[in-house]
Design a protein around this motif. Sequence first.
Motif, PDB file in Angstrom:
ATOM      1  N   ASN A  89       0.854  -1.183   0.000  1.00  0.00           N
ATOM      2  CA  ASN A  89       0.000   0.000   0.000  1.00  0.00           C
ATOM      3  C   ASN A  89       0.894   1.239   0.000  1.00  0.00           C
ATOM      4  O   ASN A  89       1.905   1.275   0.687  1.00  0.00           O
ATOM      5  N   ILE A  90       0.496   2.218  -0.796  1.00  0.00           N
ATOM      6  CA  ILE A  90       1.216   3.487  -0.725  1.00  0.00           C
ATOM      7  C   ILE A  90       0.521   4.317   0.340  1.00  0.00           C
ATOM      8  O   ILE A  90      -0.630   4.721   0.178  1.00  0.00           O
ATOM      9  N   THR A  91       1.176   4.493   1.482  1.00  0.00           N
ATOM     10  CA  THR A  91       0.560   5.184   2.613  1.00  0.00           C
ATOM     11  C   THR A  91       0.784   6.692   2.540  1.00  0.00           C
ATOM     12  O   THR A  91       0.087   7.456   3.190  1.00  0.00           O
ATOM     13  N   TYR A 104       3.796  -5.912   2.464  1.00  0.00           N
ATOM     14  CA  TYR A 104       3.463  -6.908   3.496  1.00  0.00           C
ATOM     15  C   TYR A 104       3.969  -8.301   3.117  1.00  0.00           C
ATOM     16  O   TYR A 104       4.172  -8.607   1.947  1.00  0.00           O
TER      17      TYR A 104
END
Length: 416
Positions: A89-91, A104
């Motif tokens: 995920n690009i946070t 992950y």
Amino acid sequence: MDRAEKIILFCLLLKGVCCRDSSISLPEKIEALSGSCVIINCRFEIKKEHDKDLTERATGVWFKDGTNVDSNLVFNSNTLSQNFLIRGNITGILKDKNCTTVFYDLRSTHSGKYYFRIETDGELNWTYRKSSVSIHVIESPPEPTVQLYVDQKEVQDQEEVLEGSSVSLRCSAETLCSSPPPTLTWSSIPRIPFSESSRLQELILISDLNFTATHRQHRVTFTCTITYQLHDKNKTAQTNITLHVQYAPKISSASSCYRTDVTVCFCEADGNPSPELEWHLSGRPVTNSSNTFISEERLSSTGLRSSITLHQSLTNTSTLQCIGKNTHGTASQLFQWILTPLQFTECQRSTVSLMVILTLTLVLYALTVGLGLYKMRRLSAKLKAQTEAAGTYAFFQLSAPPSEYETLNVKRGDTQ
Ligand SMILES: *[C@@H]1O[C@H](CO)[C@@H](O)[C@H](O)[C@H]1NC(C)=O
Ligand SMILES: *[C@@H]1O[C@H](CO)[C@@H](O)[C@H](O)[C@H]1NC(C)=O
Ligand SMILES: *[C@@H]1O[C@H](CO)[C@@H](O)[C@H](O)[C@H]1NC(C)=O
Ligand SMILES: *[C@@H]1O[C@H](CO)[C@@H](O)[C@H](O)[C@H]1NC(C)=O
Ligand SMILES: *[C@@H]1O[C@H](CO)[C@@H](O)[C@H](O)[C@H]1NC(C)=O
């Protein structure tokens, strides 16, 4: 400054002020625990003319070990199916040029060099080929670091501490991405009570074990363990430190004496380095001899037991002292002769028996003397009779004894 340098400086200034270049800021290398996650802190720059293209709809793409769209694409934030090599995920907010990404469930096959690409609906489509982040997936967590501080100063390459000094064992470990975060714990063999305090300082997890050194910590192995709780199993790594506490000796309460016909005393001392034991009788050092026999026995690397056997008689003012010494100090134990009631009784008992013997001797003496007197009196009576009737006496002397002698001889022959 020569002309060339001036030109370079001018160009650099120009670059910083007016013409932003496409660049990216990434860590050089990150370690990730297999089965866990990784966070890539990322920021990028774009050419000024592309600012209008960078909207909420921008997507981030990651390539691995190259930048070929067909063979190196591993992650695309725009693909709903997320059907790529890596789950992530690009946070960061891309619109704010923040490309921070989390991956992950990493596996060893995920180790490699990662390149970022920004894609938009407009003209901005850029792969940052010049910079990459190297992700290294490790199977077990790195061992924590243990540091020994004595009186607030770090001690290196030795684990010797002096009794009474303030000791701090500091365990530190860089935390790898994991959910829940890792924990540090202290344990000891043999188990001794202690209190620890843990804290997270930036990305470093620290746990301190503070105490005052006593002989209780001598040869105790302290272990610091970092634990990562993963879905299926816990991964741990440990670091040990064995303390050697130097202390002055201590004379054990097990030291004692007993008296029979000789006096035997035991003295037990403990110290690090191992102590030496000396005996002093009424203030004077005792040497090993047949009269004062000393024997020694090692109990452990730090313990010594000495026994002394005294053959000479001791008065109740005699003192015996056991002295234990090592480089850190001296300890002693005093043994004093106090005649105990038991010893008095024994003394009385022997006096009684002595008196009985004396009485018996006297009685025997009296009897012997009495018998002698009686015999003498009889002899004088006999002599008197002899002179009165010499014939009768001569007959008696010759007749009676030989017959008795013959009878005896016969009896002997019968028994043969
Ligand atoms: C990705 O990160 C954003 C921002 O932190 C979050 O809102 C979102 O739920 C995350 N998506 C996934 C699939 O984890
Ligand atoms: C980028 O985004 C991450 C994740 O939301 C955040 O933790 C970080 O502080 C951001 N960086 C900057 C420079 O704003
Ligand atoms: C333990 O000792 C260290 C170093 O002497 C000190 O920095 C730390 O604050 C101490 N921790 C506690 C809980 O007393
Ligand atoms: C992992 O460690 C935690 C805490 O120490 C424990 O509660 C848990 O049962 C462990 N899990 C496994 C799979 O061993
Ligand atoms: C004392 O002498 C005896 C023999 O003479 C020996 O066995 C013993 O070890 C000696 N004790 C010490 C302490 O040297």
